[in-house]
Design an enzyme around this catalytic site. Structure first.
Site, PDB file in Angstrom:
ATOM      1  N   HIS A  52      41.371  42.663  43.769  1.00  8.62           N
ATOM      2  CA  HIS A  52      42.542  41.964  43.239  1.00  8.62           C
ATOM      3  C   HIS A  52      43.764  42.864  43.378  1.00  8.62           C
ATOM      4  O   HIS A  52      43.632  44.097  43.466  1.00  8.62           O
ATOM      5  CB  HIS A  52      42.328  41.612  41.769  1.00  8.62           C
ATOM      6  CG  HIS A  52      41.315  40.536  41.553  1.00  8.62           C
ATOM      7  ND1 HIS A  52      41.258  39.776  40.401  1.00  8.62           N
ATOM      8  CD2 HIS A  52      40.299  40.082  42.336  1.00  8.62           C
ATOM      9  CE1 HIS A  52      40.271  38.912  40.483  1.00  8.62           C
ATOM     10  NE2 HIS A  52      39.671  39.079  41.636  1.00  8.62           N
ATOM     11  N   GLU A  54      46.020  43.821  41.250  1.00  7.74           N
ATOM     12  CA  GLU A  54      46.197  44.802  40.180  1.00  7.74           C
ATOM     13  C   GLU A  54      45.234  45.973  40.318  1.00  7.74           C
ATOM     14  O   GLU A  54      45.627  47.134  40.162  1.00  7.74           O
ATOM     15  CB  GLU A  54      46.023  44.135  38.804  1.00  7.74           C
ATOM     16  CG  GLU A  54      47.043  43.057  38.503  1.00  7.74           C
ATOM     17  CD  GLU A  54      46.624  41.664  38.947  1.00  7.74           C
ATOM     18  OE1 GLU A  54      47.201  40.690  38.442  1.00  7.74           O
ATOM     19  OE2 GLU A  54      45.712  41.532  39.806  1.00  7.74           O
ATOM     20  N   CYS A  82      43.839  38.570  35.481  1.00  6.41           N
ATOM     21  CA  CYS A  82      42.546  38.027  35.094  1.00  6.41           C
ATOM     22  C   CYS A  82      41.872  39.023  34.138  1.00  6.41           C
ATOM     23  O   CYS A  82      42.349  40.150  33.981  1.00  6.41           O
ATOM     24  CB  CYS A  82      41.677  37.797  36.336  1.00  6.41           C
ATOM     25  SG  CYS A  82      41.005  39.319  37.037  1.00  6.41           S
ATOM     26  N   CYS A  85      41.186  42.487  35.738  1.00  4.85           N
ATOM     27  CA  CYS A  85      42.402  43.266  35.961  1.00  4.85           C
ATOM     28  C   CYS A  85      43.022  43.712  34.645  1.00  4.85           C
ATOM     29  O   CYS A  85      43.533  44.837  34.548  1.00  4.85           O
ATOM     30  CB  CYS A  85      43.395  42.457  36.783  1.00  4.85           C
ATOM     31  SG  CYS A  85      42.807  42.166  38.474  1.00  4.85           S
TER      32      CYS A  85
END
Length: 155
Positions: A52, A54, A82, A85
């Protein structure tokens, strides 16, 4: 750079990611208005469900600063993080989170992180993904070793 400029950079990274075959997410880590690291979603590019934006930018910032503690830094992300993250952001000790789209916006295009947020609140026995404790008596010994270790680097 201003907060708005940093967020615009995160949004641009998310747009670039879509053009390059990744998911629509971008992130920037900055300290005192200066970009330390930037990244975008690479889940489908790298076949890595943890890639992801992040998490990727946290890894880059830690590498750049030679530390696992990003205290003094802020993250600008194109979407509300999410649960994975968000956990990484807390572990990295980032000072503040700025985000543009929220989890409802993400759900509207097929990214339903809210399901995971709801699962986390449940006791493991009631979650959709089964889990069970196995060999705790053996594993707890390692935790005892950690507790007794006098030269450990705490995080």
């Amino acid at each position: 750079m201003t907060k708005e400029e940093l967020m615009r950079r995160a949004v641009k990274l998310s747009a670039d990611s879509v053009r390059n075959g990744g998911g629509p997410f971008g992130a920037v880590i900055a300290r005192n208005g200066e970009i330390i690291a930037e990244g975008s979603n690479g889940v489908t590019i790298y076949n890595d469900p943890t890639a992801h934006a992040e998490v990727s930018v946290i890894r880059k910032a830690c590498h750049q600063l030679h530390t696992f503690d990003l205290t003094g830094c802020e993250i600008y992300t194109s979407c509300e993080p999410c649960p994975m993250c968000l956990g990484a952001i807390y572990w990295a000790h980032l000072d503040k989170i700025y985000y543009a789209n929220d989890r409802k916006d993400a759900a509207a295009i097929g990214f339903d992180d809210d399901f995971i947020y709801q699962e986390i609140e449940l006791e493991p026995l009631h979650r959709k993904k089964p889990s069970e404790i196995l060999l705790r008596s053996e594993a707890i010994k390692v935790f005892e070793q950690w507790t007794e270790k006098t030269d450990k680097t705490e995080y």
